[in-house]
Design an enzyme around this catalytic site. Structure first.
Site, short mmCIF file in Angstrom:
data_model
loop_
_atom_site.label_atom_id
_atom_site.label_comp_id
_atom_site.label_asym_id
_atom_site.label_seq_id
_atom_site.Cartn_x
_atom_site.Cartn_y
_atom_site.Cartn_z
N ARG A 25 0.86 -1.19 0.00
CA ARG A 25 0.00 0.00 0.00
C ARG A 25 0.90 1.24 0.00
NH1 ARG A 25 -3.41 -2.75 -1.61
NH2 ARG A 25 -5.49 -3.16 -0.78
N ASP A 40 4.66 -0.39 -6.87
CA ASP A 40 3.41 -0.74 -7.55
C ASP A 40 2.25 0.07 -6.96
OD1 ASP A 40 1.86 -2.35 -9.42
OD2 ASP A 40 0.99 -3.31 -7.65
N GLU A 100 -2.11 7.53 -5.02
CA GLU A 100 -2.44 6.85 -6.28
C GLU A 100 -3.89 7.00 -6.71
OE1 GLU A 100 -1.44 2.73 -5.13
OE2 GLU A 100 -3.55 2.25 -5.44
N HIS A 129 -0.40 -0.18 -9.71
CA HIS A 129 -1.16 -1.12 -8.86
C HIS A 129 -1.63 -2.32 -9.69
CE1 HIS A 129 -3.38 -1.20 -4.78
NE2 HIS A 129 -3.27 -2.44 -5.24
P1 NAD Z 1 -1.86 -11.11 5.04
O1 NAD Z 1 -2.92 -10.61 5.94
O2 NAD Z 1 -1.83 -12.55 4.68
O3 NAD Z 1 -0.41 -10.73 5.64
C1 NAD Z 1 -0.14 -9.47 6.21
C2 NAD Z 1 0.94 -9.69 7.25
O4 NAD Z 1 1.29 -8.41 7.78
C3 NAD Z 1 0.47 -10.56 8.42
O5 NAD Z 1 1.42 -11.57 8.66
C4 NAD Z 1 0.41 -9.59 9.58
O6 NAD Z 1 0.72 -10.18 10.83
C5 NAD Z 1 1.45 -8.57 9.17
N1 NAD Z 1 1.32 -7.32 9.91
C6 NAD Z 1 0.21 -6.75 10.42
N2 NAD Z 1 0.52 -5.63 11.08
C7 NAD Z 1 1.87 -5.51 10.99
C8 NAD Z 1 2.79 -4.55 11.50
N3 NAD Z 1 2.39 -3.50 12.23
N4 NAD Z 1 4.09 -4.72 11.21
C9 NAD Z 1 4.51 -5.79 10.48
N5 NAD Z 1 3.70 -6.72 9.98
C10 NAD Z 1 2.38 -6.58 10.23
O7 NAD Z 1 -1.96 -10.19 3.73
P2 NAD Z 1 -1.38 -10.53 2.28
O8 NAD Z 1 -2.43 -11.23 1.48
O9 NAD Z 1 -0.03 -11.11 2.38
O10 NAD Z 1 -1.28 -9.05 1.67
C11 NAD Z 1 -0.33 -8.13 2.16
C12 NAD Z 1 -0.66 -6.76 1.62
O11 NAD Z 1 -0.48 -6.76 0.21
C13 NAD Z 1 -2.15 -6.35 1.79
O12 NAD Z 1 -2.38 -5.75 3.04
C14 NAD Z 1 -2.36 -5.40 0.67
O13 NAD Z 1 -2.14 -4.09 1.16
C15 NAD Z 1 -1.27 -5.74 -0.35
N6 NAD Z 1 -1.78 -6.20 -1.65
C16 NAD Z 1 -1.39 -5.56 -2.76
C17 NAD Z 1 -1.83 -5.99 -4.02
C18 NAD Z 1 -1.40 -5.31 -5.30
O14 NAD Z 1 -1.99 -5.54 -6.36
N7 NAD Z 1 -0.37 -4.48 -5.28
C19 NAD Z 1 -2.69 -7.08 -4.09
C20 NAD Z 1 -3.06 -7.74 -2.90
C21 NAD Z 1 -2.61 -7.30 -1.68
#
Ligand code: NAD
Length: 344
Positions: free
Chosen positions: A234, A258, A263, A295
């Protein structure tokens, strides 16, 4: 059921038409994003379907309630664009927790390789029959240390990919994943250690109050000179001004983005032929060692199909049973407030 689908793009429709028809949903696609100005379009529908740059704030939620729209179906994992505290008790927020961690993790590696092996430069150069190698020197990933912030679904797939390249992994997460810490190749460390010892840093945590600007001036100051920063999570995880300053001072060796903090004003739209109003984004894009994609990390056929299927099933299940395992809600004090969804 009638669904108002906001921020619709041509690539959304085939999968949503397929699964919508299968489950008997009547989907109306609106190109506009959902916000205070466009929420009137949701009148007469049972649910709204929204994406990452739609705005579901208090004013929008109030209008949705007035229209009797009780379901906000996110077709993404993150829900930072929803005022969850305000949504509690007013609308049900459903999401797609996982649709393809591989899509995002593979895009992250694609950006890293493109950047450090100068593929983006080589592509343009050879199309102009310029076969010079001047300025194209990269570095091996093998043996380098990557710092991964957030070891959830995407972070863990990215770690696997990095291990395949023979990289060492330093990980940081607020909640450590069982079985991941393997002293040979993966080690959980503090955020400061991760900043200090990583050649490459990749962000895979959600955007929360805690993670807002996790990469800021202070963090960059703690990093190795030449650090490569990857953000496919994000935009607001990175302070874009601080990143720009780090690039100008040569402290940051390269950045692959990305996502970008502002954005919502630009991404997913064609601004070619216009003067870009955001000076920071324009300056970042102008840098030879910055790669920006709009994105698009999620954008694979596999992910689009999974997103449509889960979103449609979420809506149908919720309408039928009044509950859905993919509901997210804000817990006001008692566990009973959210028995089935993911509470925070
Ligand atoms: P997920 O929920 O499986 O994993 C997120 C991880 O972050 C978890 O292990 C959680 O414990 C950890 N976390 C939470 N708070 C934290 C903190 N303060 N410090 C460190 N770690 C922390 O999510 P995911 O499916 O792996 O997705 C991760 C991120 O990717 C999403 O939140 C989303 O913002 C982003 N995303 C981007 C795209 C894209 O197209 N660019 C697509 C999907 C997801």
């Amino acid at each position: 059921m009638k669904i108002a689908f906001f921020d619709a793009k041509p690539y959304d429709k085939p999968s949503f038409d397929k699964y919508g028809a299968e489950y008997g949903l009547d989907i109306k696609y609106f190109e506009t994003k959902l916000n205070e100005d466009t929420v009137e379009l949701a009148s007469g529908y049972d649910a709204v379907c929204v994406f990452v740059n739609d705005t579901v704030n208090a004013a929008v939620i109030d209008r949705l309630c007035e229209f009797g729209v009780s379901i906000v179906a996110l077709r993404c994992a993150g829900f930072n664009n929803v005022d969850m505290k305000y949504a509690f008790g007013r609308v049900h927020v459903l999401r797609v927790p996982a649709y393809s961690p591989y899509a995002v993790a593979e895009h992250t590696m694609a950006m890293l390789l493109t950047s450090i092996r100068r593929i983006h430069k080589a592509y343009i150069r050879t199309r102009d029959f310029n076969f010079s190698l001047a300025g194209m020197t990269g570095f091996d990933l093998h043996g380098k240390t990557v710092g991964v912030i957030g070891t959830g679904r995407i972070g863990r797939v990215f770690i696997d990919i990095c291990r395949g390249f023979g990289m060492k992994v330093l990980a940081y997460d607020k909640y450590q994943a069982d079985g991941l810490d393997n002293r040979d190749t993966v080690k959980y460390v503090s955020l400061d250690e991760l900043f200090r010892d990583s050649d490459i840093i990749s962000l895979h945590c959600p955007l929360t109050e805690e993670t807002y600007h996790v990469i800021d001036e202070d963090a960059i100051a703690k990093c190795k000179r030449g650090v490569v920063i990857l953000n496919t999570s994000r935009g607001a995880l990175v302070d874009a001004e601080a990143l720009l300053a780090g690039i100008k001072s040569r402290k940051v060796g390269a950045a692959c983005l990305d996502v970008y903090e502002e954005e919502a004003d630009f991404f997913f739209e064609d601004f070619s032929g216009h003067i870009l109003e955001d000076d920071t984004l324009a300056r970042l894009i102008s840098m030879p060692n910055v790669i920006v994609t709009s994105h698009q990390a999620f954008l694979t056929e596999d992910a689009l199909s999974n997103i449509a299927q889960t979103t449609v099933e979420n809506i149908v299940r919720f309408a039928k049973n009044g509950q859905c395992e993919n509901e997210v809600c804000f817990r006001k004090g008692h566990a009973e407030d959210c028995k089935n969804g993911k509470c925070f």
